[in-house]
Design a protein around this motif. Structure first.
Motif, PDB file in Angstrom:
ATOM      1  N   GLY A  89       0.828   2.301 -17.488  1.00 30.03           N
ATOM      2  CA  GLY A  89       1.627   1.413 -16.932  1.00 30.03           C
ATOM      3  C   GLY A  89       1.764   1.542 -15.332  1.00 30.03           C
ATOM      4  O   GLY A  89       1.700   0.432 -14.523  1.00 30.03           O
ATOM      5  N   LEU A  90       2.188   2.827 -14.764  1.00 28.86           N
ATOM      6  CA  LEU A  90       2.431   3.056 -13.481  1.00 28.86           C
ATOM      7  C   LEU A  90       0.985   2.906 -12.824  1.00 28.86           C
ATOM      8  O   LEU A  90       1.003   2.569 -11.752  1.00 28.86           O
ATOM      9  N   LEU A  91       0.055   3.442 -13.333  1.00 32.96           N
ATOM     10  CA  LEU A  91      -1.107   3.230 -12.706  1.00 32.96           C
ATOM     11  C   LEU A  91      -1.864   1.887 -12.274  1.00 32.96           C
ATOM     12  O   LEU A  91      -2.273   1.430 -11.480  1.00 32.96           O
ATOM     13  N   LEU A  92      -1.481   1.010 -13.515  1.00 31.75           N
ATOM     14  CA  LEU A  92      -1.805  -0.520 -13.654  1.00 31.75           C
ATOM     15  C   LEU A  92      -0.917  -1.104 -12.331  1.00 31.75           C
ATOM     16  O   LEU A  92      -1.353  -1.942 -11.611  1.00 31.75           O
ATOM     17  N   ILE A  93       0.229  -0.801 -12.226  1.00 28.45           N
ATOM     18  CA  ILE A  93       1.219  -1.385 -11.100  1.00 28.45           C
ATOM     19  C   ILE A  93       0.682  -0.793  -9.756  1.00 28.45           C
ATOM     20  O   ILE A  93       0.460  -1.792  -8.993  1.00 28.45           O
ATOM     21  N   ALA A  94      -0.051   0.314  -9.698  1.00 32.90           N
ATOM     22  CA  ALA A  94      -0.534   1.065  -8.196  1.00 32.90           C
ATOM     23  C   ALA A  94      -1.755   0.131  -8.133  1.00 32.90           C
ATOM     24  O   ALA A  94      -2.130  -0.316  -7.012  1.00 32.90           O
TER      25      ALA A  94
ATOM     26  N   LEU B 188       0.864  -1.300   0.099  1.00 33.72           N
ATOM     27  CA  LEU B 188       0.035  -0.180  -0.084  1.00 33.72           C
ATOM     28  C   LEU B 188       0.780   1.062   0.028  1.00 33.72           C
ATOM     29  O   LEU B 188       0.640   2.440  -0.703  1.00 33.72           O
ATOM     30  N   GLY B 189       2.114   1.131   0.854  1.00 32.41           N
ATOM     31  CA  GLY B 189       2.863   2.358   0.775  1.00 32.41           C
ATOM     32  C   GLY B 189       3.475   2.665  -0.788  1.00 32.41           C
ATOM     33  O   GLY B 189       3.660   3.876  -1.108  1.00 32.41           O
ATOM     34  N   LEU B 190       3.742   1.779  -1.559  1.00 32.82           N
ATOM     35  CA  LEU B 190       4.495   1.796  -2.614  1.00 32.82           C
ATOM     36  C   LEU B 190       3.484   2.118  -3.641  1.00 32.82           C
ATOM     37  O   LEU B 190       3.604   3.023  -4.437  1.00 32.82           O
ATOM     38  N   ALA B 191       2.215   1.513  -3.534  1.00 32.73           N
ATOM     39  CA  ALA B 191       1.193   1.985  -4.302  1.00 32.73           C
ATOM     40  C   ALA B 191       0.840   3.645  -4.216  1.00 32.73           C
ATOM     41  O   ALA B 191       0.761   4.130  -5.135  1.00 32.73           O
ATOM     42  N   GLY B 192       0.814   3.936  -2.907  1.00 30.93           N
ATOM     43  CA  GLY B 192       0.463   5.559  -2.626  1.00 30.93           C
ATOM     44  C   GLY B 192       1.629   6.209  -2.968  1.00 30.93           C
ATOM     45  O   GLY B 192       1.337   7.320  -3.871  1.00 30.93           O
ATOM     46  N   ALA B 193       2.892   5.812  -3.048  1.00 32.24           N
ATOM     47  CA  ALA B 193       4.094   6.646  -3.715  1.00 32.24           C
ATOM     48  C   ALA B 193       3.831   6.918  -5.136  1.00 32.24           C
ATOM     49  O   ALA B 193       4.144   7.768  -5.812  1.00 32.24           O
ATOM     50  N   ILE B 194       3.739   5.659  -5.972  1.00 31.51           N
ATOM     51  CA  ILE B 194       3.444   5.588  -7.165  1.00 31.51           C
ATOM     52  C   ILE B 194       2.230   6.632  -7.660  1.00 31.51           C
ATOM     53  O   ILE B 194       2.424   7.457  -8.767  1.00 31.51           O
ATOM     54  N   LEU B 195       1.338   6.464  -7.096  1.00 33.90           N
ATOM     55  CA  LEU B 195       0.082   7.310  -7.496  1.00 33.90           C
ATOM     56  C   LEU B 195       0.430   8.765  -7.268  1.00 33.90           C
ATOM     57  O   LEU B 195       0.031   9.648  -7.937  1.00 33.90           O
ATOM     58  N   GLN B 196       1.241   9.089  -6.097  1.00 33.50           N
ATOM     59  CA  GLN B 196       1.372  10.497  -5.956  1.00 33.50           C
ATOM     60  C   GLN B 196       2.499  10.974  -7.079  1.00 33.50           C
ATOM     61  O   GLN B 196       2.437  12.153  -7.507  1.00 33.50           O
ATOM     62  N   SER B 197       3.313  10.277  -7.147  1.00 35.67           N
ATOM     63  CA  SER B 197       4.485  10.556  -8.497  1.00 35.67           C
ATOM     64  C   SER B 197       3.615  10.925  -9.749  1.00 35.67           C
ATOM     65  O   SER B 197       3.855  11.828 -10.485  1.00 35.67           O
ATOM     66  N   VAL B 198       2.752  10.083 -10.047  1.00 34.44           N
ATOM     67  CA  VAL B 198       2.212  10.162 -11.412  1.00 34.44           C
ATOM     68  C   VAL B 198       1.147  11.253 -11.577  1.00 34.44           C
ATOM     69  O   VAL B 198       1.113  11.832 -12.503  1.00 34.44           O
ATOM     70  N   THR B 199       0.377  11.547 -10.398  1.00 34.05           N
ATOM     71  CA  THR B 199      -0.483  12.820 -10.386  1.00 34.05           C
ATOM     72  C   THR B 199      -0.009  13.969 -10.119  1.00 34.05           C
ATOM     73  O   THR B 199      -0.447  14.889 -10.154  1.00 34.05           O
ATOM     74  N   ARG B 200       1.303  13.753  -9.431  1.00 35.45           N
ATOM     75  CA  ARG B 200       2.052  14.920  -9.115  1.00 35.45           C
ATOM     76  C   ARG B 200       1.173  15.520  -7.989  1.00 35.45           C
ATOM     77  O   ARG B 200       1.051  16.859  -7.848  1.00 35.45           O
TER      78      ARG B 200
ATOM     79  N   PRO C  99       8.986  -5.702  -6.788  1.00 32.89           N
ATOM     80  CA  PRO C  99      10.004  -5.378  -7.440  1.00 32.89           C
ATOM     81  C   PRO C  99       9.762  -4.586  -8.703  1.00 32.89           C
ATOM     82  O   PRO C  99      10.446  -3.729  -9.044  1.00 32.89           O
ATOM     83  N   ILE C 100       8.662  -5.047  -9.282  1.00 31.21           N
ATOM     84  CA  ILE C 100       8.118  -4.439 -10.693  1.00 31.21           C
ATOM     85  C   ILE C 100       7.806  -2.713 -10.428  1.00 31.21           C
ATOM     86  O   ILE C 100       8.084  -1.777 -10.788  1.00 31.21           O
ATOM     87  N   GLY C 101       7.263  -2.472  -9.128  1.00 34.28           N
ATOM     88  CA  GLY C 101       6.980  -0.924  -8.669  1.00 34.28           C
ATOM     89  C   GLY C 101       8.212  -0.324  -8.394  1.00 34.28           C
ATOM     90  O   GLY C 101       8.394   0.703  -8.755  1.00 34.28           O
ATOM     91  N   LEU C 102       9.158  -1.163  -7.828  1.00 29.57           N
ATOM     92  CA  LEU C 102      10.481  -0.210  -7.431  1.00 29.57           C
ATOM     93  C   LEU C 102      11.533  -0.238  -8.652  1.00 29.57           C
ATOM     94  O   LEU C 102      11.996   0.837  -9.025  1.00 29.57           O
TER      95      LEU C 102
END
Length: 347
Positions: free
Chosen positions: A248-253, A82-94, A216-219
């Motif tokens: 792709g990043l949204l799918l990973i999240a 969940l932490g990695l998903a949150g970081a990805i979403l914050q990065s994608v949406t800025r 690992p894919i998220g990282l």
């Protein structure tokens, strides 16, 4: 003359290793404490002996291995996802306010699970089908948000607002389903709140393959996330295919979130708090932010579950007291934290 970016990078790199060691030690302490607490309290020595399969006390070994260790491992893995998903979403949406729950991914997964358990006769005791339905719900939701919310200008605010609206709509649908099937509320309620109660090895055996594949894919996606944080125009200028990379990043999240939600339910705000703390410590660089967000959020979820086990309430009228769902604890922490962040970024 010292290059400022280089100096900032070295500064955050030192903080990454220093604070990373701190949180790893804290996680080790929480790991032992999480296993030790319960109706039968154990000392750290008894926990270590049981973990080492010492035959001195078979009763303690059974408590640790059959009941508490899988719950602790699930808390660690689900928190990291969940932490990695949150970081990805914050990065994608800025958008520093973005997190899986606020953007509807958790709501989509939960609704699909509720539909499966009410209309298709699925069991809340968990089978291999449960994560698949959670996955489908998460993917459908994030696809709808992407198609409806992302304009060619890359308007992150529009994307976030659409996500919030879809999340509210899906949560309302879940409530309607539960109202029409009140007999199922007892078995489904904890999924909508988020709970680690009753999590044993069958749940861990479903979660760990998701963890080993998706984390690992998220990282690895950190480089792509860094490019998107520069803005769509700059990213295109350096040869990044913005649309496919963002999708792709949204799918990973979505996959990370759906995997965690299918096991622990919709634990709210944890994917907001962890990445924000991580960003304050290690900066915006996703190569450091992503692993640190996973570490901090795992630490937070284990700590929240320790607190939840110390708070017992009767979940239903006339029922026996049970430990408070961990989702309730994270909501108590997350709601004021979200308000603080919202006020700060509105100034």
């Amino acid at each position: 003359m010292i290059n400022r970016n280089s100096a900032d990078g070295s500064f955050y790199k030192r903080k990454f290793w220093t604070w990373g060691l701190f949180f790893l030690l804290g996680l080790a302490v929480f790991f032992i404490l999480h296993i030790a607490l319960g109706q039968v309290a154990l000392t750290p020595r008894e926990v270590m002996l049981a973990l080492l399969n010492n035959q001195e006390d078979l009763f303690h070994r059974q408590i640790v291995w059959e009941l508490r260790l899988p719950r602790t491992l699930i808390a660690l893995a689900a928190g990291a996802m969940l932490g990695l998903a949150g970081a990805i979403l914050q990065s994608v949406t800025r958008n520093p306010l973005a997190e899986p729950g606020l953007l509807g991914v958790s709501a989509g997964s939960v609704l699909m699970l509720v539909l499966y358990m009410t209309y298709l006769g699925g069991s809340a005791s968990l089978t291999l089908q449960i994560p698949l339905f959670g996955l489908v719900g998460g993917i459908i939701t994030v696809s709808a948000i992407y198609l409806l919310g992302w304009s060619r200008r890359g308007d992150a605010l529009r994307f976030t607002v659409i996500g919030l609206l879809i999340s509210a709509f899906l949560s309302a649908c879940t409530s309607l389903v539960l109202l029409r099937h009140s007999e199922a509320i007892g078995s489904i309620l904890l999924w909508t709140v988020g709970s680690l109660n009753g999590r044993v090895w069958i749940h861990w055996n479903i979660l760990w393959p998701w963890f080993l594949i998706m984390v690992p894919i998220g990282l690895i996606s950190a480089g792509a996330a860094n490019a998107l944080q520069l803005g769509d125009g700059v990213a295109r200028g350096i040869g990044v295919p913005v649309g496919p990379v963002r999708a792709g990043l949204l799918l990973i999240a979505a996959l990370l979130t759906a995997g965690a939600v299918s096991i622990v339910g919709a634990v709210g705000f944890i994917g907001l708090i962890g990445p924000h703390i991580a960003r304050r410590i290690v900066g915006q660089d996703a190569r450091r932010l992503f692993p640190f967000s996973a570490l901090v959020t795992a630490w937070l979820l284990v700590g929240s579950d320790i607190l939840s086990q110390g708070l017992s309430i009767p979940l239903f009228e006339g029922g026996r007291p049970a430990s408070l769902p961990v989702g309730a604890v994270t909501a108590f922490m997350g709601a004021p934290f979200f308000i603080y962040l919202a006020r700060r970024h509105m100034k």
